[in-house]
Design a protein around this motif. Structure first.
Motif, short mmCIF file in Angstrom:
data_model
loop_
_atom_site.label_atom_id
_atom_site.label_comp_id
_atom_site.label_asym_id
_atom_site.label_seq_id
_atom_site.Cartn_x
_atom_site.Cartn_y
_atom_site.Cartn_z
N TYR A 200 0.85 -1.19 0.00
CA TYR A 200 0.00 0.00 0.00
C TYR A 200 0.88 1.24 0.00
N ASP A 201 0.39 2.29 -0.60
CA ASP A 201 1.11 3.56 -0.68
C ASP A 201 0.27 4.65 -0.03
N GLU A 202 0.95 5.65 0.55
CA GLU A 202 0.25 6.81 1.08
C GLU A 202 1.16 8.03 1.03
N HIS A 203 0.55 9.18 0.93
CA HIS A 203 1.32 10.42 1.06
C HIS A 203 1.69 10.53 2.53
N SER A 204 2.93 10.85 2.80
CA SER A 204 3.36 10.86 4.19
C SER A 204 4.10 12.14 4.54
N LEU A 205 4.25 12.35 5.83
CA LEU A 205 5.03 13.47 6.36
C LEU A 205 6.11 12.92 7.28
N VAL A 206 7.25 13.59 7.26
CA VAL A 206 8.29 13.33 8.23
C VAL A 206 8.51 14.65 8.97
N ILE A 207 8.27 14.63 10.26
CA ILE A 207 8.46 15.82 11.09
C ILE A 207 9.83 15.69 11.74
N VAL A 208 10.68 16.68 11.51
CA VAL A 208 12.03 16.68 12.05
C VAL A 208 12.10 17.68 13.20
N ILE A 209 12.50 17.18 14.35
CA ILE A 209 12.62 18.02 15.55
C ILE A 209 14.02 17.82 16.12
N ILE A 210 14.76 18.89 16.24
CA ILE A 210 16.07 18.83 16.87
C ILE A 210 15.91 19.43 18.25
N ALA A 211 16.15 18.60 19.26
CA ALA A 211 15.88 19.02 20.63
C ALA A 211 16.81 18.28 21.59
N ASP A 212 16.70 18.65 22.84
CA ASP A 212 17.48 17.99 23.88
C ASP A 212 17.00 16.55 24.05
N ARG A 213 17.91 15.66 24.40
CA ARG A 213 17.55 14.25 24.63
C ARG A 213 16.40 14.12 25.63
N ALA A 214 16.35 15.00 26.59
CA ALA A 214 15.32 14.96 27.63
C ALA A 214 13.92 15.22 27.08
N ASP A 215 13.81 15.71 25.85
CA ASP A 215 12.51 16.00 25.24
C ASP A 215 11.88 14.79 24.56
N GLN A 216 12.46 13.63 24.72
CA GLN A 216 11.96 12.42 24.06
C GLN A 216 10.50 12.15 24.42
N GLU A 217 10.12 12.33 25.67
CA GLU A 217 8.72 12.08 26.07
C GLU A 217 7.76 13.06 25.39
N LYS A 218 8.20 14.29 25.18
CA LYS A 218 7.37 15.27 24.46
C LYS A 218 7.12 14.78 23.04
N VAL A 219 8.16 14.27 22.39
CA VAL A 219 8.03 13.78 21.01
C VAL A 219 7.09 12.57 20.98
N LYS A 220 7.20 11.69 21.94
CA LYS A 220 6.29 10.53 22.01
C LYS A 220 4.84 10.98 22.19
N GLU A 221 4.63 12.02 22.98
CA GLU A 221 3.27 12.56 23.17
C GLU A 221 2.75 13.17 21.87
N ILE A 222 3.61 13.86 21.15
CA ILE A 222 3.23 14.41 19.84
C ILE A 222 2.79 13.28 18.92
N ALA A 223 3.56 12.20 18.87
CA ALA A 223 3.22 11.05 18.01
C ALA A 223 1.89 10.44 18.43
N ARG A 224 1.66 10.32 19.74
CA ARG A 224 0.41 9.76 20.23
C ARG A 224 -0.78 10.61 19.81
N ARG A 225 -0.63 11.92 19.91
CA ARG A 225 -1.73 12.83 19.53
C ARG A 225 -1.97 12.83 18.02
N ILE A 226 -0.89 12.78 17.24
CA ILE A 226 -1.04 12.71 15.78
C ILE A 226 -1.74 11.41 15.39
N LYS A 227 -1.35 10.32 16.02
CA LYS A 227 -1.98 9.02 15.75
C LYS A 227 -3.48 9.10 15.99
N GLN A 228 -3.87 9.76 17.06
CA GLN A 228 -5.28 9.92 17.41
C GLN A 228 -6.00 10.80 16.38
#
Length: 87
Positions: A47-75
């Motif tokens: 299967y094919d789909e148009h996709s996005l890649v979001i690039v965020i350069i941040a501190d390692r400690a921001d990993q949980e923020k990025v996971k929350e972003i992914a969770r909200r986008i998934k929803q």
């Protein structure tokens, strides 16, 4: 120490996605692409789909923020999964 985070998702609801990411980070990049996956219902069908890649350069400690972003986008996109990678 800085880290590069990549969030892979379908290219739908782009305005909502930008708002979600902007709630957490002042700067980020969104790249357009073409995503592919093998389906479960029909074996070996690609299967094919148009996709996005979001690039965020941040501190390692921001990993949980990025996971929350992914969770909200998934929803918002009603997706089975949204992939997060980092290096």
């Amino acid at each position: 120490m800085m880290k590069t985070f990549l969030v892979f998702t379908e290219d739908v609801n782009r305005k909502k996605i930008k708002k979600i990411v902007a709630e957490w980070f002042e700067g980020f990049t969104i790249l357009s692409g073409s995503g592919h996956w093998v389906g479960k219902c029909i074996p070996h069908r690609i299967y094919d789909e148009h996709s996005l890649v979001i690039v965020i350069i941040a501190d390692r400690a921001d990993q949980e923020k990025v996971k929350e972003i992914a969770r909200r986008i998934k929803q918002v996109n009603k997706q089975e999964s949204v992939v997060v990678a980092s290096f």
